[in-house]
Structures are given as C-alpha cells and as structure tokens.
Design a protein around this motif. Structure first.
Motif: not given
Length: 202
Positions: A134, A137, A142, A157, A159, A169, A171, A184
């Motif tokens: 996290f 990113l 982000g 993940i 983002m 952001y 995510m 994504y």
C-alpha cells in the motif's frame, strides 16, 4: 449562489432553504463556489457536509447570462453512492474488493466486501501479509500494481488516482485468477462511469 454570495439551498427531497450565505459555509466550499463565480468549474475535495454530516464530493459550475457570470450552481454527492458503483462496476472474485481512499489510506467509499471488514483504513486489513505494498503505491503517486500472496494465493493490488481530485485514489484488491483476470484494466471505465453518474445526479 448569486454573485454576492447569497443563495438558496434545495435538498434531494425537495426542501428549500432560502437566504443562505456563502460566508456560512466551510472555507473549502467557499473556495469551490468562488472558482465557479470566476467562470471555471470548481471541484471540492472529499469533505464532511455541514448539513448532513456525510462525507461528500462537491462541484460548482458557473451560471452564465451571455458572457457574464450571474451566479454558481453547486451540488454535493455522498460518497456512499460510489459504493453501489464500485459493487457493480467491476467483476471480481469472491474475495475481490474495490475502495476509494485518500493518501493516508483512509477508506472513503467501498464495495460491500471491503465494508464487511469493518475497517476505516486499508492498513487495518488482514490480507495474509502485513500492508502488502500500500505505502509503496501511494508513494509512487497512487498509480501502479503490486503483487502479494493472499494466504498462499497469488493476488494483486492495483491503484489509480481519481482524475481532477487531489489525494483521492481508486484501488482494487483481488486474486490473479479472478473472474475477468486483472480488474485493473477496468478501473478507468468504472471511474468514468462513476463520475458521469455523479454529474448526472446533480
């Protein structure tokens, strides 16, 4: 709002409050409306609405009379609306989640699976490993993808920053074998639909 800062407030249920004043609003809202009164679109960061106490996003647009700005029209939309959009906007696996966060990792809106975790921050999630990428990113603006093991299952993940909003952001967290593969690739579509719906609802 009129150019002198006086205005009328209309709620979604049709209630009308006349004789409101821009000066009674928060500084963030005042700046958003002033931007519209100067002829541009004003966009307010996520904030708590003075009237409802909800977390909202606010827009303000100029009202023109030929080439002169006569006032500004402002609307606020609860971030809870994005929960419905996020739930339906992306096809995820049974553990997949989509959230809207700020730069501190605070959850502003979320799909139902993320809500069920009952956490106010992504850093409070238990995903089989501690804070799986996290921070990295967010430090990278982000924008990107990080891979990790979700209880020994390959996961990712993804983002992206929300266009036109500072410190906001979207995510996705999901396994790599989710229903449609990497969600994504669908985040821009979900984001576009979400903000289009919000604008239409104004």
């Amino acid at each position: 709002y009129n150019a002198d800062g006086s205005g009328t407030h209309i709620t979604i249920d049709g209630s009308i409050l006349s004789d409101i004043s821009l000066s009674d609003s928060s500084p963030m809202v005042q700046q958003t409306v002033q931007t519209a009164l100067q002829g541009s679109i004003g966009i307010c960061d996520a904030h708590i609405d003075d009237g409802s106490g909800e977390m909202v996003l606010s827009y303000a647009v100029p009202v023109w009379d030929h080439n002169e700005v006569m006032g500004a029209l402002m609307a606020s939309q609860s971030l809870d609306t994005f929960s419905y959009i996020l739930d339906g906007g992306v096809v995820l696996s049974e553990v997949g989640m989509v959230v809207c966060i700020n730069g501190e990792g605070e959850i502003l809106a979320a799909s139902q699976r993320a809500k069920n975790l009952d956490c106010s921050s992504i850093y409070d999630w238990e995903l089989g490993t501690e804070h799986p990428g996290f921070s990295k990113l967010l430090q990278n603006g982000g924008n990107g993808v990080q891979y990790f093991d979700y209880y020994d299952v390959p996961a990712y993940i993804a983002m992206r920053p929300v266009n036109h909003f500072e410190d906001l952001y979207l995510m996705v967290v999901d396994t790599e074998d989710s229903v449609v593969g990497h969600s994504y690739d669908h985040m821009l579509l979900s984001q576009t639909i979400g903000f289009a719906l919000m604008l239409v609802s104004m």
